[in-house]
Design an enzyme around this catalytic site. Structure first.
Site, PDB file in Angstrom:
ATOM      1  N   ARG A 173       0.817  -1.228   0.000  1.00 42.22           N
ATOM      2  CA  ARG A 173       0.000   0.000   0.000  1.00 42.22           C
ATOM      3  C   ARG A 173       0.842   1.266   0.000  1.00 42.22           C
ATOM      4  NH1 ARG A 173      -1.792  -3.421  -1.491  1.00 42.22           N
ATOM      5  NH2 ARG A 173      -3.431  -4.763  -0.685  1.00 42.22           N
TER       6      ARG A 173
ATOM      7  N   SER B 219     -10.571   0.375   4.001  1.00 42.91           N
ATOM      8  CA  SER B 219      -9.724   0.263   5.197  1.00 42.91           C
ATOM      9  C   SER B 219      -9.092   1.610   5.530  1.00 42.91           C
ATOM     10  CB  SER B 219      -8.609  -0.755   4.965  1.00 42.91           C
ATOM     11  OG  SER B 219      -9.172  -2.029   4.794  1.00 42.91           O
TER      12      SER B 219
ATOM     13  N   GLU C  12      -3.627   4.128   6.251  1.00 39.33           N
ATOM     14  CA  GLU C  12      -3.606   3.843   4.802  1.00 39.33           C
ATOM     15  C   GLU C  12      -4.183   5.057   4.057  1.00 39.33           C
ATOM     16  OE1 GLU C  12      -4.854  -0.057   3.586  1.00 39.33           O
ATOM     17  OE2 GLU C  12      -5.644   0.711   1.684  1.00 39.33           O
TER      18      GLU C  12
HETATM   19  C1  LIG Z   1     -15.126   0.734  -0.710  1.00 34.72           C
HETATM   20  C2  LIG Z   1     -13.636   0.792  -0.835  1.00 34.72           C
HETATM   21  C3  LIG Z   1     -12.901  -0.378  -0.913  1.00 34.72           C
HETATM   22  C4  LIG Z   1     -11.510  -0.335  -1.046  1.00 34.72           C
HETATM   23  N1  LIG Z   1     -10.829  -1.496  -1.152  1.00 34.72           N
HETATM   24  C5  LIG Z   1      -9.497  -1.467  -1.370  1.00 34.72           C
HETATM   25  C6  LIG Z   1      -8.755  -2.667  -1.538  1.00 34.72           C
HETATM   26  O1  LIG Z   1      -9.299  -3.760  -1.508  1.00 34.72           O
HETATM   27  N2  LIG Z   1      -7.422  -2.572  -1.754  1.00 34.72           N
HETATM   28  C7  LIG Z   1      -6.775  -1.372  -1.820  1.00 34.72           C
HETATM   29  O2  LIG Z   1      -5.559  -1.343  -2.042  1.00 34.72           O
HETATM   30  N3  LIG Z   1      -7.448  -0.210  -1.645  1.00 34.72           N
HETATM   31  C8  LIG Z   1      -8.787  -0.225  -1.422  1.00 34.72           C
HETATM   32  N4  LIG Z   1      -9.468   0.944  -1.235  1.00 34.72           N
HETATM   33  C9  LIG Z   1      -8.732   2.212  -1.226  1.00 34.72           C
HETATM   34  C10 LIG Z   1      -8.606   2.894  -2.609  1.00 34.72           C
HETATM   35  O3  LIG Z   1      -9.555   2.369  -3.492  1.00 34.72           O
HETATM   36  C11 LIG Z   1      -7.222   2.721  -3.196  1.00 34.72           C
HETATM   37  O4  LIG Z   1      -6.222   3.261  -2.356  1.00 34.72           O
HETATM   38  C12 LIG Z   1      -7.119   3.393  -4.589  1.00 34.72           C
HETATM   39  O5  LIG Z   1      -5.970   2.927  -5.241  1.00 34.72           O
HETATM   40  C13 LIG Z   1      -7.066   4.911  -4.519  1.00 34.72           C
HETATM   41  O6  LIG Z   1      -7.158   5.397  -5.842  1.00 34.72           O
HETATM   42  P1  LIG Z   1      -7.806   6.818  -6.143  1.00 34.72           P
HETATM   43  O7  LIG Z   1      -7.699   7.070  -7.590  1.00 34.72           O
HETATM   44  O8  LIG Z   1      -9.165   6.894  -5.563  1.00 34.72           O
HETATM   45  O9  LIG Z   1      -6.781   7.761  -5.379  1.00 34.72           O
HETATM   46  P2  LIG Z   1      -7.100   9.017  -4.452  1.00 34.72           P
HETATM   47  O10 LIG Z   1      -7.862   8.556  -3.256  1.00 34.72           O
HETATM   48  O11 LIG Z   1      -7.694  10.107  -5.244  1.00 34.72           O
HETATM   49  O12 LIG Z   1      -5.621   9.417  -4.021  1.00 34.72           O
HETATM   50  C14 LIG Z   1      -4.821   8.536  -3.250  1.00 34.72           C
HETATM   51  C15 LIG Z   1      -3.401   9.101  -3.195  1.00 34.72           C
HETATM   52  O13 LIG Z   1      -2.844   9.072  -4.500  1.00 34.72           O
HETATM   53  C16 LIG Z   1      -2.512  10.394  -4.946  1.00 34.72           C
HETATM   54  N5  LIG Z   1      -2.860  10.402  -6.381  1.00 34.72           N
HETATM   55  C17 LIG Z   1      -4.024  10.025  -6.953  1.00 34.72           C
HETATM   56  N6  LIG Z   1      -3.916  10.055  -8.287  1.00 34.72           N
HETATM   57  C18 LIG Z   1      -2.655  10.470  -8.564  1.00 34.72           C
HETATM   58  C19 LIG Z   1      -1.933  10.690  -9.768  1.00 34.72           C
HETATM   59  N7  LIG Z   1      -2.469  10.512 -10.975  1.00 34.72           N
HETATM   60  N8  LIG Z   1      -0.646  11.121  -9.672  1.00 34.72           N
HETATM   61  C20 LIG Z   1      -0.060  11.343  -8.462  1.00 34.72           C
HETATM   62  N9  LIG Z   1      -0.697  11.146  -7.299  1.00 34.72           N
HETATM   63  C21 LIG Z   1      -1.980  10.701  -7.345  1.00 34.72           C
HETATM   64  C22 LIG Z   1      -3.325  11.347  -4.078  1.00 34.72           C
HETATM   65  O14 LIG Z   1      -2.675  12.593  -3.922  1.00 34.72           O
HETATM   66  C23 LIG Z   1      -3.344  10.568  -2.756  1.00 34.72           C
HETATM   67  O15 LIG Z   1      -2.137  10.752  -2.054  1.00 34.72           O
HETATM   68  C24 LIG Z   1     -10.857   0.917  -1.088  1.00 34.72           C
HETATM   69  C25 LIG Z   1     -11.596   2.105  -1.014  1.00 34.72           C
HETATM   70  C26 LIG Z   1     -12.978   2.050  -0.890  1.00 34.72           C
HETATM   71  C27 LIG Z   1     -13.762   3.327  -0.851  1.00 34.72           C
END
Ligand SMILES: Cc1cc2nc3c(=O)[nH]c(=O)nc-3n(C[C@H](O)[C@H](O)[C@H](O)COP(=O)(O)OP(=O)(O)OC[C@H]3O[C@@H](n4cnc5c(N)ncnc54)[C@H](O)[C@@H]3O)c2cc1C
Length: 337
Positions: free
Chosen positions: A205, A254, A324
């Site tokens: 992560r 999480s 996380e």
């Molecule tokens: C219902 C639910 C279930 C989930 N289950 C899981 C799971 O099973 N496994 C898991 O690993 N995660 C899980 N997550 C967490 C989440 O989905 C992951 O961490 C996901 O990868 C975040 O992606 P995002 O595009 O939403 O990033 P964001 O939440 O928008 O950003 C996350 C981080 O990445 C940075 N960021 C985003 N995009 C970029 C980019 N293009 N360039 C540079 N920095 C960037 C942001 O600044 C921030 O620091 C879950 C979340 C939810 C709501």
């Protein structure tokens, strides 16, 4: 909530702000001239004083001075160069599924990748994809072409860019296992940088992808696998998740990382925190590592609950849980720590 829906996939609707009008948020650092320049650069791809709760799955977060969704990498680079020259801070977000945005919001420009969604099959077994594409679309394309390797994405929301930063995954795998390279653009000057898998520093992560860049794309190397097998594995993963995870809640999934050899959820539950609530922030009775927004939770509520749970786990088990979720923005006192 459909786990595969990327918040950033929503078409922008405009928020009624006009360039040159009164600054709706007195905290905003963008004056009329800056707003006009951003509008000239991005047209309808920018909104001002945009509530971040609209762009986070936890439905929490104060206003961004500007929320920019460039539709091409060229426009993204132009935006970054303007921000660098004007001294305007840039904060990058993807699908907002791992974010807590503080209640006073984010100063400067929030750069959302949600309109960079190109995805294509290349060389028979690889996928090249822009950062704003949803993880659900990656999984669908792989499944359609009988390519295995991203089954782990079943039920993981968010964008490819966020997934790379977080090295998102499940017990079936993580982005580290399939990523050939990641392409980024430097915030300071718009220069493009490509890193191979080893240079990304993927780990549980987390990654070494620097916060001074925005991820714009990646190449995933997959392998032929019968579609029926892929579908069965994804179905089993989704079923397992449905049995263990809260349904129809606003959350980040999480909240804490699992410590080595254990599970944050087990530790929190054993420490007696299940059901704890501050304001509308609740430690889910279904899965203790899901701190969820059951109504109008503020970020302050959520952060207070996080600290209370963390302190109790420390007291009960002698270890400090690591977050996380990522925290962005400033609180009402202007603090960004
Ligand atoms: C219902 C639910 C279930 C989930 N289950 C899981 C799971 O099973 N496994 C898991 O690993 N995660 C899980 N997550 C967490 C989440 O989905 C992951 O961490 C996901 O990868 C975040 O992606 P995002 O595009 O939403 O990033 P964001 O939440 O928008 O950003 C996350 C981080 O990445 C940075 N960021 C985003 N995009 C970029 C980019 N293009 N360039 C540079 N920095 C960037 C942001 O600044 C921030 O620091 C879950 C979340 C939810 C709501």
């Amino acid at each position: 909530m459909n786990d595969d829906v990327l918040i950033g996939d929503e078409e922008p609707g405009g928020n009624g702000e006009s360039v040159g009008g009164a600054v709706a948020n007195p905290r905003s650092l963008l004056d009329d001239a800056a707003r006009a320049a951003l509008r000239a650069l991005l047209g309808d791809d920018v909104r001002f004083d945009e509530p971040m709760r609209r762009h986070t799955t936890a439905r929490i977060g104060g206003p961004a001075d500007a929320f920019a969704m460039p539709s091409t990498i060229e426009r993204l680079v132009a935006l970054l160069r303007w921000c660098a020259a004007a001294g305007v801070a840039v904060t990058v977000v993807g699908g907002g599924s791992n974010l807590l945005v503080r209640d006073a919001g984010i100063r400067g420009v929030v750069l959302n990748t949600g309109r960079l969604r190109r995805i294509e099959l290349v060389d028979g077994t690889a996928i090249e994809v822009e950062a704003g594409c949803s993880t659900g679309k990656v999984l669908s394309l792989a499944m359609k072409h009988g390519l295995g390797g991203v089954e782990f994405l079943g039920g993981v929301p968010g964008s490819v860019g966020g997934g790379m930063i977080m090295n998102a995954g499940t017990y079936l795998g993580e982005f580290k296992d399939v990523t050939a390279w990641v392409e980024s653009v430097r915030l300071s000057d718009g220069a493009r940088v490509r890193r191979d898998n080893a240079a990304c520093g993927f780990r549980y992560r987390d990654s070494d992808l620097p916060p001074t860049e925005v991820v714009v794309g990646a190449r995933l190397e997959l392998r032929p696998r019968p579609r029926a097998e892929i579908e069965a594995e994804v179905k089993a993963l989704r079923k397992r998740r449905a049995e263990r995870e809260p349904k129809k809640v606003s959350s980040n999934g999480s909240t804490f990382k699992n410590p080595p050899g254990d599970f944050a959820g087990r530790l929190i539950e054993a420490a007696g925190c299940k059901g704890w609530q501050i304001g509308d922030a609740l430690c889910s009775p279904v899965h203790a590592n899901w701190l969820v927004n059951v109504g109008d939770a503020t970020c302050a509520d959520m952060l207070a609950l996080i600290e209370r749970v963390r302190a109790r786990v420390q007291e009960a088990h002698g270890l400090t849980l690591q977050l996380e979720v990522k925290i962005l923005g400033e609180d009402v006192s202007g603090d960004t720590r």
